[in-house]
Design a protein around this motif. Structure first.
Motif, mmCIF file in Angstrom:
data_model
loop_
_atom_site.group_PDB
_atom_site.id
_atom_site.type_symbol
_atom_site.label_atom_id
_atom_site.label_comp_id
_atom_site.label_asym_id
_atom_site.label_seq_id
_atom_site.Cartn_x
_atom_site.Cartn_y
_atom_site.Cartn_z
ATOM 1 N N GLY A 135 -5.881 -4.171 0.343
ATOM 2 C CA GLY A 135 -7.156 -3.669 -0.133
ATOM 3 C C GLY A 135 -7.953 -4.731 -0.853
ATOM 4 O O GLY A 135 -7.406 -5.743 -1.308
ATOM 5 N N ARG A 136 -9.252 -4.485 -0.967
ATOM 6 C CA ARG A 136 -10.130 -5.432 -1.657
ATOM 7 C C ARG A 136 -11.349 -4.684 -2.185
ATOM 8 O O ARG A 136 -11.675 -3.596 -1.701
ATOM 9 N N GLY A 137 -12.034 -5.286 -3.162
ATOM 10 C CA GLY A 137 -13.296 -4.759 -3.647
ATOM 11 C C GLY A 137 -13.173 -3.872 -4.856
ATOM 12 O O GLY A 137 -12.144 -3.797 -5.526
ATOM 13 N N THR A 138 -14.260 -3.159 -5.151
ATOM 14 C CA THR A 138 -14.359 -2.224 -6.265
ATOM 15 C C THR A 138 -14.802 -0.877 -5.739
ATOM 16 O O THR A 138 -15.012 -0.693 -4.530
ATOM 17 N N LEU A 139 -15.007 0.097 -6.633
ATOM 18 C CA LEU A 139 -15.475 1.415 -6.200
ATOM 19 C C LEU A 139 -16.881 1.348 -5.621
ATOM 20 O O LEU A 139 -17.291 2.211 -4.839
ATOM 21 N N ASP A 140 -17.660 0.339 -6.002
ATOM 22 C CA ASP A 140 -19.003 0.177 -5.448
ATOM 23 C C ASP A 140 -18.960 -0.268 -3.989
ATOM 24 O O ASP A 140 -19.847 0.074 -3.205
ATOM 25 N N ALA A 141 -17.978 -1.075 -3.659
ATOM 26 C CA ALA A 141 -17.824 -1.572 -2.294
ATOM 27 C C ALA A 141 -16.370 -1.981 -2.104
ATOM 28 O O ALA A 141 -15.883 -2.878 -2.808
ATOM 29 N N TYR A 142 -15.670 -1.320 -1.221
ATOM 30 C CA TYR A 142 -14.248 -1.566 -1.061
ATOM 31 C C TYR A 142 -13.874 -1.586 0.416
ATOM 32 O O TYR A 142 -14.638 -1.155 1.289
ATOM 33 N N GLY A 143 -12.708 -2.076 0.682
ATOM 34 C CA GLY A 143 -12.172 -2.070 2.033
ATOM 35 C C GLY A 143 -10.666 -2.165 1.980
ATOM 36 O O GLY A 143 -10.101 -2.717 1.026
ATOM 37 N N PHE A 144 -10.020 -1.574 2.966
ATOM 38 C CA PHE A 144 -8.566 -1.713 3.028
ATOM 39 C C PHE A 144 -8.086 -1.564 4.463
ATOM 40 O O PHE A 144 -8.776 -0.991 5.322
ATOM 41 N N ALA A 145 -6.904 -2.095 4.693
ATOM 42 C CA ALA A 145 -6.272 -2.042 6.009
ATOM 43 C C ALA A 145 -4.865 -1.496 5.860
ATOM 44 O O ALA A 145 -4.159 -1.822 4.894
ATOM 45 N N VAL A 146 -4.460 -0.650 6.791
ATOM 46 C CA VAL A 146 -3.142 -0.017 6.752
ATOM 47 C C VAL A 146 -2.448 -0.250 8.083
ATOM 48 O O VAL A 146 -3.057 -0.083 9.151
ATOM 49 N N ARG A 147 -1.195 -0.611 8.020
ATOM 50 C CA ARG A 147 -0.368 -0.733 9.223
ATOM 51 C C ARG A 147 0.985 -0.098 8.922
ATOM 52 O O ARG A 147 1.544 -0.303 7.850
ATOM 53 N N SER A 148 1.469 0.677 9.903
ATOM 54 C CA SER A 148 2.722 1.380 9.669
ATOM 55 C C SER A 148 3.358 1.762 10.995
ATOM 56 O O SER A 148 2.692 1.796 12.038
ATOM 57 N N ALA A 149 4.634 2.056 10.945
ATOM 58 C CA ALA A 149 5.350 2.631 12.078
ATOM 59 C C ALA A 149 5.673 4.077 11.732
ATOM 60 O O ALA A 149 6.051 4.387 10.599
ATOM 61 N N ALA A 150 5.461 4.978 12.685
ATOM 62 C CA ALA A 150 5.714 6.400 12.459
ATOM 63 C C ALA A 150 6.756 6.891 13.455
ATOM 64 O O ALA A 150 6.769 6.474 14.625
ATOM 65 N N ARG A 151 7.626 7.775 12.984
ATOM 66 C CA ARG A 151 8.693 8.271 13.846
ATOM 67 C C ARG A 151 8.769 9.785 13.750
ATOM 68 O O ARG A 151 8.834 10.336 12.650
ATOM 69 N N MET A 152 8.731 10.444 14.918
ATOM 70 C CA MET A 152 8.946 11.884 14.965
ATOM 71 C C MET A 152 10.351 12.134 15.493
ATOM 72 O O MET A 152 10.794 11.459 16.424
ATOM 73 N N ALA A 176 2.996 3.291 16.521
ATOM 74 C CA ALA A 176 2.350 2.307 15.648
ATOM 75 C C ALA A 176 1.010 2.845 15.175
ATOM 76 O O ALA A 176 0.212 3.352 15.978
ATOM 77 N N LEU A 177 0.779 2.754 13.872
ATOM 78 C CA LEU A 177 -0.464 3.225 13.280
ATOM 79 C C LEU A 177 -1.159 2.060 12.593
ATOM 80 O O LEU A 177 -0.543 1.314 11.829
ATOM 81 N N ALA A 178 -2.450 1.878 12.877
ATOM 82 C CA ALA A 178 -3.230 0.814 12.248
ATOM 83 C C ALA A 178 -4.626 1.333 11.951
ATOM 84 O O ALA A 178 -5.206 2.073 12.756
ATOM 85 N N ALA A 179 -5.158 0.954 10.783
ATOM 86 C CA ALA A 179 -6.500 1.408 10.403
ATOM 87 C C ALA A 179 -7.165 0.373 9.519
ATOM 88 O O ALA A 179 -6.504 -0.274 8.693
ATOM 89 N N GLU A 180 -8.476 0.228 9.712
ATOM 90 C CA GLU A 180 -9.288 -0.622 8.844
ATOM 91 C C GLU A 180 -10.516 0.181 8.433
ATOM 92 O O GLU A 180 -11.253 0.680 9.297
ATOM 93 N N LEU A 181 -10.730 0.321 7.112
ATOM 94 C CA LEU A 181 -11.805 1.137 6.585
ATOM 95 C C LEU A 181 -12.525 0.397 5.472
ATOM 96 O O LEU A 181 -11.935 -0.433 4.776
ATOM 97 N N ASP A 182 -13.793 0.696 5.300
ATOM 98 C CA ASP A 182 -14.533 0.205 4.151
ATOM 99 C C ASP A 182 -15.537 1.266 3.710
ATOM 100 O O ASP A 182 -15.891 2.154 4.483
ATOM 101 N N GLY A 183 -15.950 1.183 2.460
ATOM 102 C CA GLY A 183 -16.870 2.206 1.972
ATOM 103 C C GLY A 183 -17.441 1.879 0.618
ATOM 104 O O GLY A 183 -17.209 0.808 0.052
ATOM 105 N N ASP A 184 -18.201 2.854 0.091
ATOM 106 C CA ASP A 184 -18.799 2.733 -1.230
ATOM 107 C C ASP A 184 -19.014 4.139 -1.774
ATOM 108 O O ASP A 184 -18.434 5.103 -1.267
ATOM 109 N N PHE A 185 -19.871 4.260 -2.788
ATOM 110 C CA PHE A 185 -20.105 5.579 -3.378
ATOM 111 C C PHE A 185 -20.785 6.547 -2.411
ATOM 112 O O PHE A 185 -20.755 7.766 -2.613
ATOM 113 N N ASN A 186 -21.415 6.023 -1.371
ATOM 114 C CA ASN A 186 -22.184 6.866 -0.454
ATOM 115 C C ASN A 186 -21.384 7.375 0.737
ATOM 116 O O ASN A 186 -21.785 8.339 1.383
ATOM 117 N N GLY A 187 -20.284 6.706 1.050
ATOM 118 C CA GLY A 187 -19.524 7.145 2.209
ATOM 119 C C GLY A 187 -18.445 6.157 2.587
ATOM 120 O O GLY A 187 -18.183 5.170 1.882
#
Length: 298
Positions: free
Chosen positions: A22-39, A47-58
């Motif tokens: 993760g990086r940034g502050t609540l005003d502007a942030y971003g993070f990346a997640v990678r994981s293995a999932a097993r049922m 395999a699960l991977a995600a990259e997201l960024d946002g701020d106070f608006n969304g």
């Protein structure tokens, strides 16, 4: 067993090798997640991977991907809550195989789904677009496309069509102060639609008129219909009328040579007349050993 406690039909997931950056502050942030999932029901891990960024608006989903072997789901989009709630998303599926969860439904198909919408505090505006679905399901060619739109109380379905080999279903119409919906199901081989099914069916249904007092017209014919050991050689159902407590409604059902479990019906007929509030039902059936019938008032 946490998911099972929330809902008994949700499969349990086990996440391993979870990495979050993760990086940034609540005003502007971003993070990346990678994981293995097993049922527990699957041999391979997903395999699960995600990259997201946002701020106070969304928040914006740059990439979201779930992959299991050759099958994958990818998504991207945004969710905004200031100044109002709105969303936009695209989901793509490649080499989807439902048998990973439902053993009787092996497949390999790809699809794309787009959606966007908003909520202004009073009304919801939303649209869903399926531009393409293509591949195979239970070894039959599968294709589909369609779209639907929601604006407050109004629902519009310009077209939705799903085809499996020579069988298909089509829906189109709209619902507002008045309703105008049409449904058509046609199959010369029900095995193309459902495991262990057989026979042919032709169904046409329409709902028209004011929403508070809709008129229904339905006609269904079938021949050689069967599922497992149960079978009906011929069926004819016709319904027409107004679906309200006081509205006039008439329905007729005729079947021939039906085997339902241990019961063999040479012929069975039923007729309904009247309204939902005040109606008469007449039914009769004939087996190799006896004939029976009854009349009921409701």
């Amino acid at each position: 067993a946490v998911l099972a406690e929330i809902h008994p039909n949700w499969p349990e997931q086990r996440f391993t090798d979870v990495v979050v950056n993760g990086r940034g502050t609540l005003d502007a942030y971003g993070f990346a997640v990678r994981s293995a999932a097993r049922m527990p029901t699957l041999k391979q891990t997903s395999a699960l991977a995600a990259e997201l960024d946002g701020d106070f608006n969304g928040i914006r989903v740059q990439t979201l991907e779930l992959a299991h072997g050759a099958s994958s789901l990818t998504a991207k989009g945004r969710l905004t809550w200031n100044p109002g709630l709105s969303w936009e998303a695209e989901v793509r599926g490649a080499h989807i195989d439902p048998s990973l969860l439902f053993a009787d439904w092996p497949g390999d198909f790809s699809c794309t789904l787009n959606t966007e919408g908003s909520f202004d505090g009073n009304d919801v505006r939303a649209s869903f677009h399926l531009p393409q679905l293509q591949g195979t399901l239970r070894r039959f060619p599968l294709s589909g496309k369609g779209e639907a739109h929601l604006l407050g109380r109004q629902v519009r379905i310009p077209m939705f069509a799903l085809t499996s080999a020579g069988s298909g279903v089509k829906i189109q119409g709209e619902i507002d102060d008045a309703v105008n919906l049409a449904l058509k199901l046609q199959s010369g081989n029900l095995a193309e639609l459902w495991p262990n099914a057989r026979g042919k069916v032709d169904l046409n249904a329409k709902i028209t008129g004011p929403t508070a007092k809709p008129e229904v017209a339905l006609k269904l014919t079938g021949a050689g219909i069967g599922l497992g050991a149960d079978r009906i050689e011929a069926v004819d159902l016709e319904t027409k009328g107004t679906v309200t407590a006081e509205g006039s409604l008439a329905a007729t059902l005729k079947t021939e040579n039906a085997q339902l479990g241990s019961i063999h019906l040479i012929q069975a007929n039923a007729q309904l007349k009247g309204s939902l509030k005040d109606h008469t039902l007449v039914a009769e059936a004939r087996t190799p050993e006896y004939s029976t019938g009854f009349t009921a008032q409701g």
